[in-house]
Design an enzyme around this catalytic site. Sequence first.
Site, PDB file in Angstrom:
ATOM      1  CD  GLU A 132      -2.108   1.318   2.949  1.00 25.80           C
ATOM      2  OE1 GLU A 132      -3.048   2.083   3.025  1.00 25.80           O
ATOM      3  OE2 GLU A 132      -1.554   0.612   3.844  1.00 25.80           O
ATOM      4  CE  LYS A 151      -7.657   1.841   3.954  1.00 27.88           C
ATOM      5  NZ  LYS A 151      -6.445   2.432   4.669  1.00 27.88           N
ATOM      6  CB  CYS A 207      -3.912  -1.115   5.067  1.00 23.47           C
ATOM      7  SG  CYS A 207      -3.196  -0.538   6.749  1.00 23.47           S
TER       8      CYS A 207
END
Length: 526
Positions: free
Chosen positions: A283, A341, A391
């Site tokens: 990420e 995300k 994440c």
Amino acid sequence: MIETAVSPQPRRVPHGRRRFVPSRPTVWRLVLAAGAGGLLFASFPPRPLWWVAPVAFAVFAGVIHGRRARAGFGYGLVFGLAFTLPELYWLQHFLGADFGPTPWLALSAAVAVLMALPAAGMAVVSTLPGGPVWMAMLFVAGEAIRGRFPFGGFPWARVGFGQPEGLYLPLASVAGAPLLTFAVVLTGCAIAVVVIRRRVRYAVVAVVPLVAGAALWPTIGTDAQAGSLTVAVVQGNGPQGLAGLGSGAGTTMRRNHLERAAALADDIQHGRVPKPDVVVMPETFTALGADPAADREISKVVADLGVPTLVGARIRHADGTEQNVVIVWDPKTGPGQMYAKSKLVPFGEFFPLRPVARIFTPFADQEVDLTPGTQQPVLDMAGVRMGVAICFEVAYDDVLNAAAAQGAQVLLVPTNNAWYGPGEMSYQQLAMSRVRAVELGRAVVVSATTGVSAIVRPDGSVTRQTELYTPDTLVATVPKRTTVTLATRIGAWPEGAMVVGGLAAVLWAVGGRVRRRRADSSRDEE
């Protein structure tokens, strides 16, 4: 003359002292509540002490058994603080040098309060028939609320995430992390009833979750149902803590990862490692502009790798908005599919209440709110459908569950843990990936900037992992699987049923107390 005996007058305790000085039993309960919270922390990764968690809940259930809601809340707050303060200490590694303990203490206190609320209800229902069942449901209800409220929730440190191994873990394939939490709390509360009320029959309730988990182990498959996939993971390393935000830090992170990827390409070309089918990079190891294809350096590294590569970046679009994305980068055609995300970190990637946020985070005056993505968490790489959780998203039940429901055969978790120091955060996050592997019946590939990167089998076992703050690469073969677990099929329904069941039990208990009081009043009037 013999004086008449006078009975000693009871010693009067000042009103203020009666109110503020706890009795000896209360002190012991506070000590036990704190000890139970400490035991719960001890059960979490990186320690493999999964069996300590039900012991912690047995002690805590004994503390609140038969108490009023107010007492349950108070003891629950002590229990929660004793757990959250050490469990979330990794935040101090990140912000402590410049911001002191305020962010760590504030977050720990907030989570502890959200644990104390269900504890109040647990005390009320503890004496009902089937009390341990209702208590476990209420604790799950508390985690469900915490995972969604406020600001999108903070589902970190759920009890189920502390069970990446052991007898409870197979239950994740039935109903995910909520069922793991329910099983652990149920066992502990049932043990408390056996000890406190001598209700031996509840010993059966205590062992049922363990027996069910053991019985399910043979059903946890790891076979390659649609062939295998060779995956390479790049961990380039980077600056630690707030140093990762300073001038030049982004350049260092990017350079480290591209150099490590170039070294991997050289190893592949000279036959030192097997040629992978795909490469996964972490990420936000780099920043990208509105036209990712203009980044010739990344294009060259991917071309040298010779296989589709997942590139994690913070991208700035032409309209000025920014997103946390992963991009499938083809060695010939360049950047293609993108996933942004969707579950953003409050006070890290977006800032509710900015004036308040300034107290707790250095980002408030430096960063714009990222834009959440709306795409489904699936990408196609090398002809294989991949599920992606970036994440923090791995902590949410719906992200990877949706990917598995849409046919993902392998799951990817790119993450950037550089900011959080050498504490337990990375191991806690890895535990979530291990639970997801069993819940969804898929291999999980974790690619971290600074560790811990890992290859997780569908049974939750880790076959390869890196060390923290160490440049490294992993090359491994994982199974592609198509089986859809029961947890994927039924989604959040079990959690919802437990929330409703727990709240119904509270109403039942409160209603019973009201009826008894009315009956007592009627008898007094007679």
